[in-house]
Design a protein around this motif. Sequence first.
Motif, PDB file in Angstrom:
ATOM      1  N   ALA A   3      -4.764  12.159  21.337  1.00 30.20           N
ATOM      2  CA  ALA A   3      -3.668  13.085  21.086  1.00 30.20           C
ATOM      3  C   ALA A   3      -2.717  13.094  22.275  1.00 30.20           C
ATOM      4  N   LEU A   4      -1.465  13.392  21.995  1.00 30.59           N
ATOM      5  CA  LEU A   4      -0.463  13.556  23.046  1.00 30.59           C
ATOM      6  C   LEU A   4      -0.327  15.049  23.300  1.00 30.59           C
ATOM      7  N   GLN A   5      -0.689  15.474  24.494  1.00 25.11           N
ATOM      8  CA  GLN A   5      -0.709  16.899  24.811  1.00 25.11           C
ATOM      9  C   GLN A   5       0.361  17.223  25.856  1.00 25.11           C
ATOM     10  N   LEU A   6       1.129  18.257  25.587  1.00 24.44           N
ATOM     11  CA  LEU A   6       2.062  18.784  26.586  1.00 24.44           C
ATOM     12  C   LEU A   6       1.241  19.619  27.557  1.00 24.44           C
ATOM     13  N   ILE A   7       1.189  19.195  28.819  1.00 19.26           N
ATOM     14  CA  ILE A   7       0.317  19.871  29.789  1.00 19.26           C
ATOM     15  C   ILE A   7       1.097  20.711  30.798  1.00 19.26           C
ATOM     16  N   GLY A   8       2.408  20.576  30.800  1.00 19.22           N
ATOM     17  CA  GLY A   8       3.274  21.336  31.690  1.00 19.22           C
ATOM     18  C   GLY A   8       4.707  21.102  31.264  1.00 19.22           C
ATOM     19  N   PRO A   9       5.670  21.799  31.871  1.00 16.61           N
ATOM     20  CA  PRO A   9       7.069  21.594  31.493  1.00 16.61           C
ATOM     21  C   PRO A   9       7.473  20.124  31.581  1.00 16.61           C
ATOM     22  N   SER A  10       7.785  19.528  30.432  1.00 18.40           N
ATOM     23  CA  SER A  10       8.205  18.118  30.326  1.00 18.40           C
ATOM     24  C   SER A  10       7.154  17.149  30.850  1.00 18.40           C
ATOM     25  N   GLN A  11       5.885  17.540  30.829  1.00 22.05           N
ATOM     26  CA  GLN A  11       4.792  16.682  31.278  1.00 22.05           C
ATOM     27  C   GLN A  11       3.798  16.467  30.138  1.00 22.05           C
ATOM     28  N   PHE A  12       3.513  15.196  29.869  1.00 24.87           N
ATOM     29  CA  PHE A  12       2.607  14.840  28.782  1.00 24.87           C
ATOM     30  C   PHE A  12       1.398  14.092  29.318  1.00 24.87           C
ATOM     31  N   ASP A  13       0.305  14.184  28.566  1.00 19.37           N
ATOM     32  CA  ASP A  13      -0.896  13.421  28.900  1.00 19.37           C
ATOM     33  C   ASP A  13      -1.521  12.932  27.593  1.00 19.37           C
ATOM     34  N   LEU A  14      -1.950  11.683  27.579  1.00 16.64           N
ATOM     35  CA  LEU A  14      -2.673  11.144  26.427  1.00 16.64           C
ATOM     36  C   LEU A  14      -4.140  11.470  26.630  1.00 16.64           C
ATOM     37  N   VAL A  15      -4.706  12.285  25.728  1.00 22.28           N
ATOM     38  CA  VAL A  15      -6.041  12.828  25.948  1.00 22.28           C
ATOM     39  C   VAL A  15      -6.968  12.486  24.792  1.00 22.28           C
ATOM     40  N   GLU A  16      -8.261  12.599  25.064  1.00 21.69           N
ATOM     41  CA  GLU A  16      -9.300  12.493  24.036  1.00 21.69           C
ATOM     42  C   GLU A  16      -9.835  13.891  23.763  1.00 21.69           C
ATOM     43  N   LEU A  17      -9.758  14.298  22.510  1.00 22.92           N
ATOM     44  CA  LEU A  17     -10.207  15.637  22.121  1.00 22.92           C
ATOM     45  C   LEU A  17     -11.097  15.543  20.885  1.00 22.92           C
ATOM     46  N   PRO A  18     -11.917  16.547  20.633  1.00 28.41           N
ATOM     47  CA  PRO A  18     -12.678  16.555  19.377  1.00 28.41           C
ATOM     48  C   PRO A  18     -11.729  16.690  18.184  1.00 28.41           C
ATOM     49  N   LYS A  19     -12.147  16.192  17.043  1.00 29.15           N
ATOM     50  CA  LYS A  19     -11.360  16.414  15.835  1.00 29.15           C
ATOM     51  C   LYS A  19     -11.224  17.913  15.587  1.00 29.15           C
ATOM     52  N   PRO A  20     -10.113  18.355  15.001  1.00 36.81           N
ATOM     53  CA  PRO A  20      -9.960  19.780  14.700  1.00 36.81           C
ATOM     54  C   PRO A  20     -11.084  20.268  13.788  1.00 36.81           C
ATOM     55  N   VAL A  21     -11.541  21.476  14.037  1.00 40.00           N
ATOM     56  CA  VAL A  21     -12.558  22.093  13.189  1.00 40.00           C
ATOM     57  C   VAL A  21     -11.848  22.778  12.020  1.00 40.00           C
ATOM     58  N   SER A  22     -12.213  22.406  10.822  1.00 34.22           N
ATOM     59  CA  SER A  22     -11.546  22.939   9.637  1.00 34.22           C
ATOM     60  C   SER A  22     -12.260  24.175   9.114  1.00 34.22           C
ATOM     61  N   GLY A  23     -11.455  25.182   8.732  1.00 37.23           N
ATOM     62  CA  GLY A  23     -12.015  26.360   8.085  1.00 37.23           C
ATOM     63  C   GLY A  23     -12.303  26.087   6.624  1.00 37.23           C
ATOM     64  N   ALA A  24     -12.770  27.111   5.916  1.00 41.17           N
ATOM     65  CA  ALA A  24     -13.192  26.940   4.520  1.00 41.17           C
ATOM     66  C   ALA A  24     -12.057  26.464   3.624  1.00 41.17           C
ATOM     67  N   ASP A  25     -10.828  26.880   3.909  1.00 41.94           N
ATOM     68  CA  ASP A  25      -9.693  26.524   3.065  1.00 41.94           C
ATOM     69  C   ASP A  25      -8.816  25.449   3.697  1.00 41.94           C
ATOM     70  N   ASP A  26      -9.299  24.851   4.787  1.00 43.58           N
ATOM     71  CA  ASP A  26      -8.496  23.859   5.499  1.00 43.58           C
ATOM     72  C   ASP A  26      -8.803  22.444   5.027  1.00 43.58           C
ATOM     73  N   VAL A  27      -7.845  21.554   5.275  1.00 41.73           N
ATOM     74  CA  VAL A  27      -8.001  20.140   4.947  1.00 41.73           C
ATOM     75  C   VAL A  27      -7.700  19.328   6.204  1.00 41.73           C
ATOM     76  N   LEU A  28      -8.580  18.391   6.514  1.00 45.28           N
ATOM     77  CA  LEU A  28      -8.387  17.523   7.674  1.00 45.28           C
ATOM     78  C   LEU A  28      -7.526  16.330   7.261  1.00 45.28           C
ATOM     79  N   ILE A  29      -6.446  16.116   8.001  1.00 41.70           N
ATOM     80  CA  ILE A  29      -5.488  15.057   7.685  1.00 41.70           C
ATOM     81  C   ILE A  29      -5.514  13.989   8.762  1.00 41.70           C
ATOM     82  N   ARG A  30      -5.603  12.731   8.339  1.00 46.24           N
ATOM     83  CA  ARG A  30      -5.432  11.595   9.255  1.00 46.24           C
ATOM     84  C   ARG A  30      -3.933  11.334   9.333  1.00 46.24           C
TER      85      ARG A  30
END
Length: 328
Positions: A3-30
């Motif tokens: 994921a591309l994460q904004l980590i500060g004003p105009s600062q980005f970092d390419l990070v590794e994160l867990p997949k989003p946790v989906s709630g009962a009514d949520d759908v995970l999208i690729r």
Amino acid sequence: MRALQLIGPSQFDLVELPKPVSGADDVLIRVRACGICGSDVHGMDGSTGRRIPPIIMGHEAAGEVAEDSGKWKKGDRVTFDSTIYCGACDYCQSGQINLCDNRQVIGVSCKEFHRDGAYAEYVSVPSRVLYRLPDELTYDQAAMVEPVAVAVHAVRRAKVEAGQRVAVIGAGMIGLFVIQVLKAKGVSHIAAIDIDPNKLQLAKEMGADFTGNSSDGMELDAAIEAVGVSDSVTMAVKSVRKGGTIALVGNLAPKIEFPLQMVVTRELSVYGCCASQGEYGEALELIASGQVKVDSMISARISLEQAPEYFERLHSREPGLMKVIVCP
């Protein structure tokens, strides 16, 4: 996931994160495509207060369902409304989902809420905001549906009818889509007003009957203002006849000077426009049918690694650079 994460004003970092946790009514999208929105470009430096780091931005997206969820099956091609509405408050019950009391926006973090967006391999959204893609649409085209839906909503708010004469003030991305939507609605005359000759040329190619840098002397039925500064709002007011209608969709400046007497004495109707209100289906049909053309507005198709560079280029208003599509 990457994921591309904004980590500060105009600062980005390419990070590794867990997949989003989906709630009962949520759908995970690729995520297959996500446009860089002007609100992300304006918000990345912290000036708007709606992109508080750390946040994964991105809300103009399309992709495929990653896991079976209710009526949605793995592999279904979808896009989604950027507005997350609760479906239960009085506004939602009346169909005004963009005014939801519990409204959140994908890819936005502010004092009220934090919701990661789609500059990532995966994003999770409630099933109620999903829309199935027409077979003929590519993911890149589908990632353009959010600004097209904004344009459809603006035309609807302006109460435009076939055969009317309408001014479009501001020929940026939204203004160019408004012109095409007006054309599809059967508007008889479209005047595009902007100070940039290149944008006016694009407006003409999109269907504008008149282009210029002033609205003086016009007496049209309606105007749609797509910038959001004092001068352009005044132009919108000047462009319409007595009893005419103005829809304000641009909001570049939080406060403006307003020609109050001109509005009051000529009894103009002025409507604000916030995002969209369920117009995604119509917007998808307009793109799929070719009535609204989006391909010519896509300037680049890039990877997550290239995104910080393109954010800077967009922030510096590089000439000719319009919509950039990030492909995680």
